[in-house]
Design a protein around this motif. Structure first.
Motif, PDB file in Angstrom:
ATOM      1  N   ARG A 304       0.879  -1.179   0.000  1.00  0.00           N
ATOM      2  CA  ARG A 304       0.000   0.000   0.000  1.00  0.00           C
ATOM      3  C   ARG A 304       0.913   1.224   0.000  1.00  0.00           C
ATOM      4  NH1 ARG A 304      -3.556  -2.897   4.349  1.00  0.00           N
ATOM      5  NH2 ARG A 304      -5.074  -3.944   3.023  1.00  0.00           N
ATOM      6  N   LEU A 305       1.325   1.611  -1.194  1.00  0.00           N
ATOM      7  CA  LEU A 305       2.372   2.622  -1.332  1.00  0.00           C
ATOM      8  C   LEU A 305       1.967   3.980  -0.773  1.00  0.00           C
ATOM      9  CD1 LEU A 305       3.645   1.648  -4.890  1.00  0.00           C
ATOM     10  CD2 LEU A 305       4.811   1.262  -2.715  1.00  0.00           C
ATOM     11  N   ASP A 306       0.651   4.234  -0.690  1.00  0.00           N
ATOM     12  CA  ASP A 306       0.201   5.497  -0.119  1.00  0.00           C
ATOM     13  C   ASP A 306       0.317   5.518   1.402  1.00  0.00           C
ATOM     14  OD1 ASP A 306      -1.767   3.560   0.127  1.00  0.00           O
ATOM     15  OD2 ASP A 306      -3.434   4.954  -0.103  1.00  0.00           O
ATOM     16  N   GLU A 307       0.623   4.352   2.001  1.00  0.00           N
ATOM     17  CA  GLU A 307       0.728   4.278   3.458  1.00  0.00           C
ATOM     18  C   GLU A 307       2.167   4.122   3.935  1.00  0.00           C
ATOM     19  OE1 GLU A 307      -1.903   1.382   5.174  1.00  0.00           O
ATOM     20  OE2 GLU A 307      -3.456   1.745   3.666  1.00  0.00           O
ATOM     21  N   ILE A 308       3.113   4.014   2.998  1.00  0.00           N
ATOM     22  CA  ILE A 308       4.519   3.898   3.381  1.00  0.00           C
ATOM     23  C   ILE A 308       5.329   4.979   2.675  1.00  0.00           C
ATOM     24  CG2 ILE A 308       4.332   1.407   3.815  1.00  0.00           C
ATOM     25  CD1 ILE A 308       5.669   0.909   1.156  1.00  0.00           C
ATOM     26  N   THR A 309       6.489   5.243   3.187  1.00  0.00           N
ATOM     27  CA  THR A 309       7.318   6.336   2.644  1.00  0.00           C
ATOM     28  C   THR A 309       8.404   5.824   1.708  1.00  0.00           C
ATOM     29  OG1 THR A 309       8.788   6.214   4.569  1.00  0.00           O
ATOM     30  CG2 THR A 309       6.927   7.752   4.675  1.00  0.00           C
ATOM     31  N   ARG A 310       8.454   4.516   1.473  1.00  0.00           N
ATOM     32  CA  ARG A 310       9.510   3.932   0.662  1.00  0.00           C
ATOM     33  C   ARG A 310       8.941   3.386  -0.638  1.00  0.00           C
ATOM     34  NH1 ARG A 310      13.345   0.001   3.417  1.00  0.00           N
ATOM     35  NH2 ARG A 310      14.870   1.206   2.247  1.00  0.00           N
ATOM     36  N   SER A 311       9.769   3.320  -1.667  1.00  0.00           N
ATOM     37  CA  SER A 311       9.356   2.746  -2.945  1.00  0.00           C
ATOM     38  C   SER A 311       9.402   1.222  -2.880  1.00  0.00           C
ATOM     39  CB  SER A 311      10.285   3.227  -4.058  1.00  0.00           C
ATOM     40  OG  SER A 311      11.593   2.682  -3.877  1.00  0.00           O
ATOM     41  N   ARG A 312       8.752   0.602  -3.860  1.00  0.00           N
ATOM     42  CA  ARG A 312       8.802  -0.869  -3.938  1.00  0.00           C
ATOM     43  C   ARG A 312      10.241  -1.330  -4.141  1.00  0.00           C
ATOM     44  NH1 ARG A 312       6.858  -4.563  -8.056  1.00  0.00           N
ATOM     45  NH2 ARG A 312       7.751  -3.086  -9.547  1.00  0.00           N
ATOM     46  N   GLU A 313      10.994  -0.623  -4.982  1.00  0.00           N
ATOM     47  CA  GLU A 313      12.384  -0.997  -5.225  1.00  0.00           C
ATOM     48  C   GLU A 313      13.202  -0.944  -3.940  1.00  0.00           C
ATOM     49  OE1 GLU A 313      16.296   0.221  -7.932  1.00  0.00           O
ATOM     50  OE2 GLU A 313      14.478   1.447  -8.006  1.00  0.00           O
ATOM     51  N   ALA A 314      12.996   0.090  -3.136  1.00  0.00           N
ATOM     52  CA  ALA A 314      13.745   0.215  -1.883  1.00  0.00           C
ATOM     53  C   ALA A 314      13.400  -0.913  -0.920  1.00  0.00           C
ATOM     54  CB  ALA A 314      13.456   1.571  -1.232  1.00  0.00           C
ATOM     55  N   VAL A 315      12.121  -1.287  -0.873  1.00  0.00           N
ATOM     56  CA  VAL A 315      11.705  -2.388   0.004  1.00  0.00           C
ATOM     57  C   VAL A 315      12.351  -3.692  -0.454  1.00  0.00           C
ATOM     58  CG1 VAL A 315       9.732  -3.773   0.776  1.00  0.00           C
ATOM     59  CG2 VAL A 315       9.532  -1.274   0.663  1.00  0.00           C
ATOM     60  N   VAL A 316      12.340  -3.954  -1.757  1.00  0.00           N
ATOM     61  CA  VAL A 316      12.946  -5.182  -2.287  1.00  0.00           C
ATOM     62  C   VAL A 316      14.444  -5.214  -1.995  1.00  0.00           C
ATOM     63  CG1 VAL A 316      13.544  -6.405  -4.415  1.00  0.00           C
ATOM     64  CG2 VAL A 316      11.209  -5.591  -4.055  1.00  0.00           C
ATOM     65  N   GLN A 317      15.131  -4.112  -2.225  1.00  0.00           N
ATOM     66  CA  GLN A 317      16.572  -4.070  -1.985  1.00  0.00           C
ATOM     67  C   GLN A 317      16.892  -4.278  -0.510  1.00  0.00           C
ATOM     68  OE1 GLN A 317      18.662  -4.348  -4.198  1.00  0.00           O
ATOM     69  NE2 GLN A 317      18.230  -3.159  -6.025  1.00  0.00           N
ATOM     70  N   THR A 318      16.093  -3.713   0.372  1.00  0.00           N
ATOM     71  CA  THR A 318      16.308  -3.892   1.806  1.00  0.00           C
ATOM     72  C   THR A 318      16.125  -5.350   2.202  1.00  0.00           C
ATOM     73  OG1 THR A 318      15.589  -1.634   2.273  1.00  0.00           O
ATOM     74  CG2 THR A 318      15.537  -3.192   4.109  1.00  0.00           C
ATOM     75  N   LEU A 319      15.099  -5.980   1.679  1.00  0.00           N
ATOM     76  CA  LEU A 319      14.841  -7.385   1.997  1.00  0.00           C
ATOM     77  C   LEU A 319      15.956  -8.282   1.468  1.00  0.00           C
ATOM     78  CD1 LEU A 319      11.006  -7.454   1.301  1.00  0.00           C
ATOM     79  CD2 LEU A 319      12.094  -7.894   3.508  1.00  0.00           C
ATOM     80  N   ARG A 320      16.380  -8.031   0.241  1.00  0.00           N
ATOM     81  CA  ARG A 320      17.450  -8.859  -0.313  1.00  0.00           C
ATOM     82  C   ARG A 320      18.756  -8.659   0.459  1.00  0.00           C
ATOM     83  NH1 ARG A 320      16.749  -9.103  -6.943  1.00  0.00           N
ATOM     84  NH2 ARG A 320      14.828 -10.336  -6.918  1.00  0.00           N
ATOM     85  N   SER A 321      19.010  -7.447   0.895  1.00  0.00           N
ATOM     86  CA  SER A 321      20.213  -7.185   1.694  1.00  0.00           C
ATOM     87  C   SER A 321      20.158  -7.906   3.033  1.00  0.00           C
ATOM     88  CB  SER A 321      20.381  -5.680   1.924  1.00  0.00           C
ATOM     89  OG  SER A 321      20.604  -5.013   0.697  1.00  0.00           O
ATOM     90  N   ALA A 322      18.943  -8.165   3.512  1.00  0.00           N
ATOM     91  CA  ALA A 322      18.761  -8.892   4.763  1.00  0.00           C
ATOM     92  C   ALA A 322      18.735 -10.403   4.558  1.00  0.00           C
ATOM     93  CB  ALA A 322      17.473  -8.436   5.438  1.00  0.00           C
TER      94      ALA A 322
END
Length: 385
Positions: A304-322
């Motif tokens: 729900r991109l209107d409820e978060i401050t991050r882009s989908r790409e940033a979320v994916v990159q953060t998860l992959r880094s983890a």
């Protein structure tokens, strides 16, 4: 790294493959027809035609239905490119029908409207390829009714859906379609390493697909144009391909099949656990319709991109880094450069494009532990914060 999907290979699988390696046949032996019969019995279809990939199965399915130049195939834009490419292999044209934003499968109402318009223009499709995305079956009854009204043939791309059911009957029985295609790629429900199978209840379609998977060659005297010269004789009666499955692959598939129900049950349990664990996060979890039971190949959330401050790409990159191997399924086919070269462009199918902008596939596989799933949920929570 926790991958988005992975196979399980047991000692029974290894033993079955080793048995074939020590046998007289590595290919074109008894294991392939045994596997075909086992899958056909499991899903309630009359015939199974095993091939080296689901892509090959889609191709020979189109050929068996006599798709060719001047014909039109429709499918969904949210799928792997093979669902559309199979038409191009046959020289046919492709068009798409937008998705239902709730199920991500083909939108039946949009399909009905598009068919009505196409009939007026004399541009009806010869084949509709429906995709059971993530393992959840489409509205097959409604699609079947439309096929009767408008005269198109139906292929179910069930690459995600072996083990799924529709109205308490197995996907693959072809009650609502001409041909159903399964995939046995390693990240699918069961695997043969690489491989696929086309199911049908029509003996003529089965015979044609068997012909196309093996160079268009037959040893059946009844199909030959003249009397055989001897017991060695064969004839090429059509232009076919080398799409055969090996006995090594089929042996693996047979042992994997014995665990299909257990795999689907475990995948469902993981999905239910995700539903519960993610209900407080700014994501949309998958909707399951009452008349179908998913095989749960994929678990796709929508941000729900209107409820978060991050882009989908940033979320994916953060998860992959983890160490969380999330993925995205799929990039809308009509936006791929090849299909843009055919005239499609961004904006043609807005529901599919919005889905793509928000979708993330979380890890889901039968051997995934609760601890691994907890790690995924924890990492997602942090990535969204």
């Amino acid at each position: 790294m926790i991958p988005y999907g992975r196979q399980e290979i047991t000692q029974a699988d290894i033993d079955a493959v080793v048995d074939v390696l020590g046998s007289d046949f590595l290919t074109q032996g008894p294991a392939v027809p045994n596997f075909e019969n086992a899958i056909a019995k499991r899903v309630g279809a009359r015939f199974g035609v095993a091939v080296n990939s689901a892509t090959s199965a889609l191709h020979i399915a189109c050929l068996a239905l006599r798709l060719g130049a001047g014909d039109l195939l429709w499918t969904t834009p949210i799928t792997f490119v093979a669902s559309a490419n199979c038409a191009r292999y046959c020289g046919a044209d492709v068009d798409f029908v937008d998705i239902d934003p709730a199920t991500y499968n083909i939108d039946v109402e949009a399909l009905a409207l598009k068919l009505n318009d196409a009939q007026k223009k004399g541009e009806l499709p010869k084949i509709l390829v429906v995709v059971h995305l993530c393992g959840q079956p489409c509205d097959l009854d409604a699609i079947h009714a439309l096929s009767g009204k408008y005269g198109f043939r139906v292929i179910e791309d069930a690459s995600h859906a072996i083990g799924a059911s529709y109205r308490n009957e197995p996907v693959g029985n072809c009650r609502y379609s001409d041909i159903t295609v399964f995939s046995f790629h390693p990240v699918k429900i069961i695997t043969t390493g690489e491989g696929g199978m086309a199911m049908t209840n029509d003996p003529e379609l089965a015979s044609r697909m068997e012909l196309f998977r093996s160079h268009g060659i037959t040893r059946d005297a009844g199909l030959m144009t003249h009397t055989p010269d001897g017991p060695w004789y064969y004839q090429q009666i059509d232009l076919g391909f080398n799409y055969r499955m090996t006995d090594i692959q089929a042996a693996l598939g047979l042992t994997q099949l014995t665990r299909l129900d257990a795999y689907v049950a475990r995948r469902k349990a993981i999905a239910v656990r995700y539903d519960s664990s993610l209900n407080a996060l700014p994501v949309q979890t998958p909707l399951q319709v009452a008349e179908a039971a998913s095989a749960w190949h994929l678990y796709v959330i929508r941000l729900r991109l209107d409820e978060i401050t991050r882009s989908r790409e940033a979320v994916v990159q953060t998860l992959r880094s983890a160490g969380i191997g999330v993925n995205v399924h799929y990039i809308p086919v009509h936006t791929q450069p090849y299909y843009r070269s055919l005239g499609f462009q961004a904006g043609d199918f807005p529901k599919a494009e919005r889905y793509y902008s928000e979708a993330i596939s979380l890890p889901l596989y039968a051997t995934m532990s609760d601890a691994q799933q907890d790690a995924v949920v924890d990492a997602l929570n942090k990535a969204l914060s």
